[in-house]
Design an enzyme around this catalytic site. Structure first.
Site, PDB file in Angstrom:
ATOM      1  N   SER A 192      56.960 -10.270  -7.861  1.00  0.00           N
ATOM      2  CA  SER A 192      56.636  -9.003  -8.512  1.00  0.00           C
ATOM      3  C   SER A 192      57.917  -8.291  -8.917  1.00  0.00           C
ATOM      4  O   SER A 192      58.714  -8.865  -9.651  1.00  0.00           O
ATOM      5  CB  SER A 192      55.753  -8.157  -7.583  1.00  0.00           C
ATOM      6  OG  SER A 192      55.204  -7.064  -8.263  1.00  0.00           O
ATOM      7  N   LYS A 196      61.290  -9.838 -10.767  1.00  0.00           N
ATOM      8  CA  LYS A 196      62.165  -9.283 -11.797  1.00  0.00           C
ATOM      9  C   LYS A 196      63.611  -9.336 -11.319  1.00  0.00           C
ATOM     10  O   LYS A 196      64.536  -9.682 -12.062  1.00  0.00           O
ATOM     11  CB  LYS A 196      61.783  -7.834 -12.110  1.00  0.00           C
ATOM     12  CG  LYS A 196      60.345  -7.565 -12.520  1.00  0.00           C
ATOM     13  CD  LYS A 196      60.115  -6.072 -12.756  1.00  0.00           C
ATOM     14  CE  LYS A 196      58.663  -5.646 -12.669  1.00  0.00           C
ATOM     15  NZ  LYS A 196      57.816  -6.150 -13.735  1.00  0.00           N
ATOM     16  N   TRP A 285      48.045  -7.909 -15.309  1.00  0.00           N
ATOM     17  CA  TRP A 285      49.125  -6.926 -15.405  1.00  0.00           C
ATOM     18  C   TRP A 285      50.478  -7.602 -15.642  1.00  0.00           C
ATOM     19  O   TRP A 285      51.333  -7.072 -16.346  1.00  0.00           O
ATOM     20  CB  TRP A 285      49.159  -6.098 -14.115  1.00  0.00           C
ATOM     21  CG  TRP A 285      50.128  -4.959 -14.100  1.00  0.00           C
ATOM     22  CD1 TRP A 285      51.283  -4.868 -13.379  1.00  0.00           C
ATOM     23  CD2 TRP A 285      50.025  -3.720 -14.814  1.00  0.00           C
ATOM     24  NE1 TRP A 285      51.906  -3.664 -13.590  1.00  0.00           N
ATOM     25  CE2 TRP A 285      51.148  -2.934 -14.474  1.00  0.00           C
ATOM     26  CE3 TRP A 285      49.080  -3.212 -15.708  1.00  0.00           C
ATOM     27  CZ2 TRP A 285      51.364  -1.661 -14.993  1.00  0.00           C
ATOM     28  CZ3 TRP A 285      49.293  -1.929 -16.233  1.00  0.00           C
ATOM     29  CH2 TRP A 285      50.416  -1.176 -15.878  1.00  0.00           C
ATOM     30  N   HIS A 320      47.584 -11.267  -7.920  1.00  0.00           N
ATOM     31  CA  HIS A 320      48.981 -10.905  -7.718  1.00  0.00           C
ATOM     32  C   HIS A 320      49.369 -11.060  -6.247  1.00  0.00           C
ATOM     33  O   HIS A 320      49.136 -10.168  -5.429  1.00  0.00           O
ATOM     34  CB  HIS A 320      49.173  -9.454  -8.169  1.00  0.00           C
ATOM     35  CG  HIS A 320      50.603  -9.032  -8.277  1.00  0.00           C
ATOM     36  ND1 HIS A 320      51.437  -9.500  -9.252  1.00  0.00           N
ATOM     37  CD2 HIS A 320      51.342  -8.174  -7.523  1.00  0.00           C
ATOM     38  CE1 HIS A 320      52.626  -8.942  -9.121  1.00  0.00           C
ATOM     39  NE2 HIS A 320      52.599  -8.130  -8.063  1.00  0.00           N
TER      40      HIS A 320
END
Length: 365
Positions: A192, A196, A285, A320
Site C-alpha cells: 500500500s 509506494k 482503489w 487490499h
C-alpha cells in the site's frame, strides 16, 4: 469502465524530438526522468548522510540455535544533518555462514509479519530485515514537519514517501557492512503506502537488486492518466494525504494530462534491475487496470535493455492486503532473479486481454 487523460509520455523521447538509440543514451534519459519525477512528485530525496553506524542492541539473543534463525536488533545512527538521528532495525538471519540474499520490509508500523511469511522467507535461505518507516517521518494525517527527518534536514522539501524510502537506503548502507548480507542480492518490498515507498526506494538507489511493491496504487505502481473504476486520483491524494508528496503535485489536480510524467517513468528508473508489482483484482482503489498499463509501458524499457524478464506483474483475486500468497509470488520472483531458480508461475500475464494500450510508442529498434 475507465477514463484516459491522454497517452502515457514516451519514455524514450528527448525534449528536442530525438529518441534514445543506445544504452548510453538511455542512461542520459533515465537521469532526465529522475530529475523530473522525483522533485515534482516526491519533493526530492533527503540528503545522503555523512555516516551511518550501527549498534547491536541485544547480543545475548544473537546466538546460533539449531534450526532457528539468528535474531539481531540494531540501532542505526545517522550523522550529517542538523542533529543526530537514529532508528531501529531488526534482522533474522538463516543458519549457515552466508552471505545471504536479503529482503527488507519497512512496514512494521502495521505490526509484525505473520509466522508463515517469516518462515517462507527464512526457509528459502534469505535474511529478513524489518523496520518501522514511520520512525523516519510520521504518518499522522497532518502536514506538520516538526519530528523525524523533517528536523534533521529542515531546509529540504521532501515528502513522507521520500523520507520513508530514504530509510530503506540507510538500511542498505548498514547491510553493506554485514558479512552475512550479500551486497549484490538486496531486495525491498512494501504494501500500500509502503508499496509506494518501496518502489520509490528501488527507483532511487541502484544498489537495490530487486524491488517489490504490493497494492501500491497512485504514487506507486498505479497510473494517473488511466483511471479504472473507483481508483485513487491525484485529487484524492492531495485532499487526504498531501504530506506524502511534494507541493507541485497540487498543480495537476484536474490537469492530469499536463503532468509531464506518469508512474511508468518511476518504474523505468528501476530498469534493468528486478521489479515486481503484486496486485489484487478486487482492489479497485489501487487501480489494477492502470497498474497493468504502467507495467506494459515500463516493459518497453526493459525490452530495450535486454532485460524483459526482470520486470513482472502478478494478479490475484481479492482485496487490499499483503498476505501469504503475495509474499509467495514475490519470493518466487526473487528466487528467479536472485538465485536463478526458474518459477512455475508466470509474471507477464494480463487479466485484461481486451484492454487497449494507453500508449502508441514502442522501444527503439
Amino acid at each position: 469502465m475507465h477514463t484516459l487523460a491522454g497517452e502515457l509520455p514516451d519514455l524514450f523521447a528527448f525534449g528536442d524530438g530525438s529518441r534514445v538509440d543506445s544504452v548510453q543514451a538511455w542512461r542520459r534519459k533515465r537521469q532526465e526522468w529522475y530529475d523530473l519525477v522525483i522533485p515534482i512528485e516526491y519533493g526530492g530525496m533527503p540528503p545522503r548522510p555523512e555516516a551511518v553506524t550501527s549498534e547491536l542492541l541485544h547480543p545475548n539473543v544473537a546466538r546460533r540455535l539449531a534450526g532457528k534463525p539468528r535474531r539481531f536488533g540494531y540501532r542505526l545512527n545517522i550523522e550529517g544533518g542538523a542533529h543526530p538521528f537514529w532508528f531501529i532495525v531488526d534482522a533474522l538471519v538463516p543458519e549457515g555462514d552466508g552471505p545471504f540474499p536479503v529482503v527488507m520490509d519497512g512496514d512494521m508500523c502495521w505490526g509484525a509479519l505473520r509466522d508463515e511469511v517469516i518462515e517462507g522467507v527464512i526457509g528459502r535461505g534469505y535474511a529478513l530485515v524489518t523496520f518501522n518507516r514511520t520512525e523516519l517521518a510520521p504518518d499522522a494525517y497532518h502536514s506538520e514537519r516538526t519530528t523525524g527527518l523533517y528536523t534533521v534536514f529542515p531546509d529540504c522539501g521532501f515528502g513522507a514517501l521520500a523520507a520513508w524510502a530514504w530509510g530503506y537506503h540507510r538500511v542498505v548502507d548498514f547491510l553493506l557492512t554485514q558479512d552475512w548480507a550479500d551486497p549484490a542480492r538486496l531486495a525491498v518490498v512494501g504494501h500500500s503506502r509502503g508499496g509506494k515507498t518501496s518502489l520509490l526506494a528501488g527507483a532511487t538507489d541502484e544498489r537495490i537488486a530487486l524491488t517489490g511493491a504490493n497494492n501500491s496504487g497512485a504514487g506507486g505502481a498505479g497510473c494517473y492518466r488511466w483511471q479504472g473504476e473507483e481508483s485513487e486520483t491525484i485529487a484524492d491524494n492531495m485532499r487526504a494525504i498531501p504530506y506524502w508528496y511534494a507541493p507541485p503535485m497540487h498543480d495537476y489536480v484536474g490537469r492530469v494530462a499536463e503532468l509531464p510524467f506518469d508512474q511508468h517513468a518511476l518504474k523505468a528508473l528501476v530498469a534493468p534491475r528486478g521489479l515486481l508489482t503484486m496486485e489484487a483484482l478486487g482492489d479497485l482503489w489501487a487501480n489494477p487496470t492502470g497498474t497493468y498499463q504502467t507495467y506494459d509501458a515500463a516493459r518497453e524499457v526493459y525490452r530495450f535493455l535486454g532485460a524483459e524478464e526482470r520486470v513482472g506483474i502478478w494478479f490475484r483475486e481479492g482485496g487490499h492486503e499483503h498476505g501469504p500468497a503475495d509474499w509467495q509470488a514475490f519470493m518466487d520472483f526473487a528466487d528467479w532473479h536472485l538465485k536463478g531458480i526458474v518459477p512455475e508461475r508466470r509474471f507477464d500475464v494480463s487479466p485484461f486481454p481486451e484492454m487497449e494500450r494507453a500508449f502508441s510508442w514502442v522501444a527503439p529498434g
